[in-house]
Design a protein around this motif. Structure first.
Motif, PDB file in Angstrom:
ATOM      1  N   LEU A 167       0.778  -1.264   0.008  1.00  0.00           N
ATOM      2  CA  LEU A 167      -0.152   0.140  -0.015  1.00  0.00           C
ATOM      3  C   LEU A 167       0.839   1.274   0.123  1.00  0.00           C
ATOM      4  O   LEU A 167       0.519   2.251  -0.745  1.00  0.00           O
ATOM      5  CB  LEU A 167      -1.058   0.062   1.426  1.00  0.00           C
ATOM      6  N   ALA A 168       1.940   1.209   0.870  1.00  0.00           N
ATOM      7  CA  ALA A 168       2.826   2.384   0.906  1.00  0.00           C
ATOM      8  C   ALA A 168       3.227   2.751  -0.460  1.00  0.00           C
ATOM      9  O   ALA A 168       3.924   3.760  -0.951  1.00  0.00           O
ATOM     10  CB  ALA A 168       3.840   2.176   1.877  1.00  0.00           C
ATOM     11  N   ASN A 169       4.025   1.490  -1.117  1.00  0.00           N
ATOM     12  CA  ASN A 169       4.428   1.646  -2.481  1.00  0.00           C
ATOM     13  C   ASN A 169       3.459   2.105  -3.579  1.00  0.00           C
ATOM     14  O   ASN A 169       4.194   2.992  -4.378  1.00  0.00           O
ATOM     15  CB  ASN A 169       5.334   0.223  -2.947  1.00  0.00           C
ATOM     16  N   VAL A 170       2.411   1.623  -3.401  1.00  0.00           N
ATOM     17  CA  VAL A 170       1.475   2.037  -4.550  1.00  0.00           C
ATOM     18  C   VAL A 170       1.064   3.396  -4.403  1.00  0.00           C
ATOM     19  O   VAL A 170       0.657   4.109  -5.223  1.00  0.00           O
ATOM     20  CB  VAL A 170       0.307   0.935  -4.676  1.00  0.00           C
ATOM     21  N   LYS A 171       1.035   3.808  -3.194  1.00  0.00           N
ATOM     22  CA  LYS A 171       0.452   5.308  -2.743  1.00  0.00           C
ATOM     23  C   LYS A 171       1.534   6.239  -3.288  1.00  0.00           C
ATOM     24  O   LYS A 171       0.822   7.320  -4.274  1.00  0.00           O
ATOM     25  CB  LYS A 171       0.550   5.430  -1.369  1.00  0.00           C
ATOM     26  N   TYR A 172       2.617   5.985  -3.317  1.00  0.00           N
ATOM     27  CA  TYR A 172       3.652   6.781  -3.896  1.00  0.00           C
ATOM     28  C   TYR A 172       4.049   6.632  -5.350  1.00  0.00           C
ATOM     29  O   TYR A 172       4.171   7.572  -6.206  1.00  0.00           O
ATOM     30  CB  TYR A 172       5.088   6.640  -3.200  1.00  0.00           C
ATOM     31  N   GLU A 173       3.827   5.345  -5.839  1.00  0.00           N
ATOM     32  CA  GLU A 173       3.656   5.254  -7.258  1.00  0.00           C
ATOM     33  C   GLU A 173       2.482   5.952  -7.944  1.00  0.00           C
ATOM     34  O   GLU A 173       2.897   6.550  -9.016  1.00  0.00           O
ATOM     35  CB  GLU A 173       3.329   3.674  -7.519  1.00  0.00           C
ATOM     36  N   TYR A 174       1.523   5.850  -7.297  1.00  0.00           N
ATOM     37  CA  TYR A 174       0.374   6.736  -7.991  1.00  0.00           C
ATOM     38  C   TYR A 174       0.690   8.384  -8.026  1.00  0.00           C
ATOM     39  O   TYR A 174       0.730   9.016  -9.058  1.00  0.00           O
ATOM     40  CB  TYR A 174      -1.103   6.450  -7.240  1.00  0.00           C
ATOM     41  N   ALA A 175       1.386   8.547  -6.930  1.00  0.00           N
ATOM     42  CA  ALA A 175       1.883  10.046  -6.993  1.00  0.00           C
ATOM     43  C   ALA A 175       2.864  10.384  -7.980  1.00  0.00           C
ATOM     44  O   ALA A 175       2.679  11.541  -8.544  1.00  0.00           O
ATOM     45  CB  ALA A 175       2.423  10.535  -5.819  1.00  0.00           C
ATOM     46  N   LEU A 176       3.628   9.499  -8.171  1.00  0.00           N
ATOM     47  CA  LEU A 176       4.738   9.752  -9.346  1.00  0.00           C
ATOM     48  C   LEU A 176       4.184   9.744 -10.425  1.00  0.00           C
ATOM     49  O   LEU A 176       4.533  10.641 -11.257  1.00  0.00           O
ATOM     50  CB  LEU A 176       5.620   8.594  -9.123  1.00  0.00           C
ATOM     51  N   ARG A 177       3.444   8.750 -10.703  1.00  0.00           N
ATOM     52  CA  ARG A 177       2.691   8.979 -12.190  1.00  0.00           C
ATOM     53  C   ARG A 177       1.823  10.129 -12.468  1.00  0.00           C
ATOM     54  O   ARG A 177       1.798  10.718 -13.499  1.00  0.00           O
ATOM     55  CB  ARG A 177       1.665   7.767 -12.311  1.00  0.00           C
ATOM     56  N   VAL A 178       1.313  10.534 -11.297  1.00  0.00           N
ATOM     57  CA  VAL A 178       0.435  11.874 -11.463  1.00  0.00           C
ATOM     58  C   VAL A 178       1.332  12.968 -11.928  1.00  0.00           C
ATOM     59  O   VAL A 178       1.238  13.926 -12.798  1.00  0.00           O
ATOM     60  CB  VAL A 178      -0.642  12.149 -10.418  1.00  0.00           C
ATOM     61  N   LYS A 179       2.432  13.084 -11.134  1.00  0.00           N
ATOM     62  CA  LYS A 179       3.701  14.195 -11.545  1.00  0.00           C
ATOM     63  C   LYS A 179       3.928  14.031 -12.829  1.00  0.00           C
ATOM     64  O   LYS A 179       4.336  15.106 -13.489  1.00  0.00           O
ATOM     65  CB  LYS A 179       4.763  13.887 -10.216  1.00  0.00           C
ATOM     66  N   VAL A 180       4.173  13.075 -13.120  1.00  0.00           N
ATOM     67  CA  VAL A 180       4.731  12.920 -14.717  1.00  0.00           C
ATOM     68  C   VAL A 180       3.736  13.412 -15.644  1.00  0.00           C
ATOM     69  O   VAL A 180       3.937  14.117 -16.486  1.00  0.00           O
ATOM     70  CB  VAL A 180       4.890  11.093 -14.954  1.00  0.00           C
ATOM     71  N   LEU A 181       2.404  12.636 -15.400  1.00  0.00           N
ATOM     72  CA  LEU A 181       1.271  13.308 -16.344  1.00  0.00           C
ATOM     73  C   LEU A 181       1.334  14.844 -16.285  1.00  0.00           C
ATOM     74  O   LEU A 181       1.061  15.668 -17.553  1.00  0.00           O
ATOM     75  CB  LEU A 181       0.120  12.709 -15.953  1.00  0.00           C
ATOM     76  N   GLU A 182       1.372  15.497 -15.001  1.00  0.00           N
ATOM     77  CA  GLU A 182       1.339  16.848 -15.082  1.00  0.00           C
ATOM     78  C   GLU A 182       2.669  17.463 -15.614  1.00  0.00           C
ATOM     79  O   GLU A 182       2.559  18.798 -16.225  1.00  0.00           O
ATOM     80  CB  GLU A 182       1.401  17.410 -13.391  1.00  0.00           C
ATOM     81  N   TYR A 183       3.909  16.888 -15.665  1.00  0.00           N
ATOM     82  CA  TYR A 183       4.898  17.487 -16.210  1.00  0.00           C
ATOM     83  C   TYR A 183       4.543  17.653 -17.800  1.00  0.00           C
ATOM     84  O   TYR A 183       5.134  18.495 -18.359  1.00  0.00           O
ATOM     85  CB  TYR A 183       6.025  16.528 -16.016  1.00  0.00           C
ATOM     86  N   TYR A 184       3.846  16.443 -18.272  1.00  0.00           N
ATOM     87  CA  TYR A 184       3.654  16.753 -19.735  1.00  0.00           C
ATOM     88  C   TYR A 184       2.702  17.826 -20.118  1.00  0.00           C
ATOM     89  O   TYR A 184       2.669  18.216 -21.388  1.00  0.00           O
ATOM     90  CB  TYR A 184       3.206  15.208 -20.210  1.00  0.00           C
ATOM     91  N   ARG A 185       1.772  17.952 -19.104  1.00  0.00           N
ATOM     92  CA  ARG A 185       0.791  18.945 -19.443  1.00  0.00           C
ATOM     93  C   ARG A 185       1.470  20.374 -19.149  1.00  0.00           C
ATOM     94  O   ARG A 185       0.908  21.495 -19.203  1.00  0.00           O
ATOM     95  CB  ARG A 185      -0.266  19.033 -18.396  1.00  0.00           C
ATOM     96  N   GLY A 186       2.737  20.386 -18.660  1.00  0.00           N
ATOM     97  CA  GLY A 186       3.560  21.656 -18.346  1.00  0.00           C
ATOM     98  C   GLY A 186       3.116  22.246 -16.983  1.00  0.00           C
ATOM     99  O   GLY A 186       3.398  23.609 -16.918  1.00  0.00           O
TER     100      GLY A 186
END
Length: 471
Positions: free
Chosen positions: A450-469
Motif C-alpha cells: 500500500l505504501a509503495n502503490v501510494k507513492y507510485e500513483y503520486a509519481l505517475r500523476v507528477k509525470v502526467l502533470e509534467y507533460y501538461r506543463g
C-alpha cells in the motif's frame, strides 16, 4: 545466536546510517528544486549550449552591417626599389609608410545574410526551449526522487513498527520459555521472525540511503541534505484528464516539441541560405589611401646664377663659351604628416560577383540542407510519437496504481482484522506461532504494498502533470 545477530545487525545498521545522515539538513521540495536548478550539471551543460547559439545569433545579426577595415604599415628598404612617392626607381635606403581605410557593404546576395540571421534566431529559440525542457526535467526528477525518499522513510517506519510488535510478543514468550511453561518452538519461531524484521529494517534503511544519494546527486551541492517530512500532499481522488487530452496539451506547451519544431523551421531557413549561392552578389566599396616616402623632397628656389653650359660658338675663328641663367634650389625633406595630407586618394564603386561554376558546391550544399530539413522533420515526428507513447504508458500505469491503491486499502483493512483476531488467539494459546507469523506477514506485506502503490500513483500523476506543463 539468531536473536543476538539480528539485534546486532539492527543496531549496527542504525548507527551506520545515523552517521551518514546526522549532518544532513532537512530541505523542503521547493528548496531542493531551487538548488538543483542552480547546481545541476546537465542543466549547466544545456545552458552553455544555449549561450553558444546566442553568440552565433549575434554574429549573424552583425554580419548585416558593412565591413570597415583600416590598414597601416611602416618599413625600410635597402638597394634598388620603387619610391612610393614618385614611382621612380631608386637605389638607396628608403623609409616608407602606407595607410588605408576601406568599406565593403553587401547590397544584395539573395537574402543570404538575412536568412542566416533568421536561421540563427530560430536556433537560439530552439536552444532556449531545450534549456526550459532540461529545467523541467530536473524539476521532475527532483520531485520524483523526493517522493521516493518519502516512500523509503515510510517503509522504514513500517519496518520498525513490525520489529516492535515482534519484540513485544517475544518478550511475552520469553518469560514462559524461561519458566518452561510455554511452547519452546513458538519462542524460537518468534526469534526467527525478529531476525527477519531486523533484516528488513536494514534493507529499508539502505534503500532510504540510496534514494538520498540520488537526491543529493541531482541537487549537486556540497551540503548533504535530506527531506523535510510531510511536505507533499498526496491526492487520491482520481485524475481528471484523459491520455488524449494530456497529449494535445503537451503538443502546445511541452518544450521538447517546441524545440524540435523550431529546429525544423531553422532547417528550412538553411535551404534558403544555400539557395542564395546561385544568385549574384552586389556590393558597394569605398577606399581612402595615402603614403609616405623618405626620398620625397621639396625644392625651393633661392635665386638665379649664370653658369657655363659647356657649349661654345665660333666667331671669326675664335671660340666663345656659352653661358645660361638658371634657378638655384634647396632640397628639403617633406614632413611625414604633410605627405599623408598631400597624398590622399579615394575610390568608390560597385562590384558584382556572378557565380558561374564552383565545382557544384552550391548544388551539394543545397542537397545537404534538404537532408537536414528531412532529419529535422523526422526528429519532430519521432518526438511527438515518443511523447504520445510515454503519455499512454504513464497514464495506464497511473490508472493501474489508482486501482491497486483502492484494492490494497481493502486488503490492509482485512488483514488488520485478521491479525487482530490471530494475535488475540495466539496470546490466549488458542492458535500457534505459525498462524500468528503468517497473519503478521500478510499484514506487513499488504502495508508495504500500500505504501509503495501510494507513492507510485503520486509519481505517475507528477509525470502526467509534467507533460501538461504544470511542473
Amino acid at each position: 545466536m539468531i536473536f543476538k545477530f539480528s539485534i546486532a545487525l539492527y543496531f549496527a545498521t542504525t548507527l551506520f546510517l545515523f552517521a551518514q545522515t546526522e549532518e544532513r539538513t532537512p530541505h523542503t521540495l521547493k528548496e531542493c528544486i531551487n538548488l538543483a536548478i542552480e547546481n545541476n550539471l546537465d542543466l549547466k551543460t544545456t545552458r552553455l549550449s544555449k549561450e553558444t547559439r546566442d553568440v552565433n545569433f549575434k554574429q549573424s545579426k552583425n554580419a548585416l552591417l558593412p565591413n570597415i577595415n583600416g590598414s597601416y604599415n611602416l618599413g625600410i628598404t635597402n638597394g634598388r626599389s620603387i619610391d612610393p612617392f614618385t614611382n621612380g626607381i631608386v637605389n638607396q635606403e628608403l623609409t616608407f609608410s602606407n595607410a588605408g581605410l576601406g568599406l565593403d557593404a553587401v547590397v544584395f546576395n539573395g537574402f543570404r545574410l538575412l536568412n542566416s540571421w533568421k536561421q540563427a534566431k530560430l536556433n537560439l529559440e530552439s536552444a532556449e526551449m531545450e534549456v526550459e525542457a532540461a529545467k523541467q526535467s530536473v524539476i521532475l526528477n527532483v520531485t520524483l526522487t523526493y517522493l521516493q525518499v518519502l516512500n523509503a522513510q515510510d517503509l522504514v517506519k513500517l519496518a520498525e513498527s513490525r520489529l516492535k510488535t515482534t519484540q513485544g510478543q517475544l518478550d511475552r514468550l520469553k518469560s514462559l520459555y524461561e519458566e518452561e511453561t510455554g511452547n519452546p518452538a513458538e519462542y524460537r519461531d518468534l526469534q526467527g521472525q525478529l531476525a527477519e524484521d531486523a533484516s528488513n529494517i536494514a534493507e529499508s534503511k539502505n534503500t532510504l540511503e540510496t534514494e538520498l544519494i540520488n537526491l543529493n546527486t541531482l541537487v549537486n551541492t556540497e551540503e548533504a541534505i535530506t527531506v523535510a517530512p510531510l511536505n507533499v500532499q498526496l491526492n487520491f481522488e482520481g485524475y481528471n484528464y484523459t491520455a488524449q487530452e494530456i497529449y494535445e496539451k503537451a503538443l502546445q506547451v511541452f518544450p521538447t516539441v517546441k524545440a524540435s519544431d523550431l529546429s525544423l523551421e531553422a532547417a528550412k531557413k538553411g535551404i534558403a541560405v544555400a539557395r542564395s549561392q546561385y544568385i549574384p552578389e552586389v556590393s558597394l566599396f569605398a577606399n581612402l589611401n595615402t603614403n609616405y616616402s623618405s626620398a620625397a623632397r621639396l625644392f625651393n628656389e633661392t635665386g638665379r646664377s649664370i653658369v657655363e653650359t659647356g657649349d661654345f660658338v665660333t666667331i671669326n675663328n675664335q671660340d666663345y663659351s656659352v653661358f645660361t641663367e638658371e634657378s638655384n634650389f634647396t632640397s628639403d625633406k617633406i614632413p611625414y604628416r604633410d605627405q599623408f595630407d598631400n597624398n590622399l586618394n579615394s575610390s568608390i564603386g560597385i562590384s558584382v560577383n556572378v557565380p558561374i561554376f564552383n565545382g557544384f558546391r552550391a548544388k551539394n550544399n543545397m542537397a545537404l540542407e534538404k537532408i537536414k530539413k528531412e532529419e529535422a522533420q523526422t526528429a519532430l515526428t519521432q518526438t511527438k510519437l515518443d511523447l504520445q507513447q510515454s503519455i499512454k504508458q504513464s497514464y495506464s500505469a497511473m490508472q493501474t496504481a489508482f486501482q491497486r491503491y483502492n484494492l490494497l486499502q481493502d486488503q490492509v483493512k482485512a488483514y488488520k482484522e485478521s491479525f487482530r483476531i490471530n494475535e488475540i488467539r495466539f496470546n490466549n494459546g488458542v492458535s500457534n506461532s505459525v498462524d500468528y507469523i503468517i497473519s503478521k506477514n500478510n499484514l506487513d506485506n499488504a502495508q508495504t504494498n500500500l505504501a509503495n502503490v501510494k507513492y507510485e500513483y503520486a509519481l505517475r500523476v507528477k509525470v502526467l502533470e509534467y507533460y501538461r506543463g504544470n511542473i
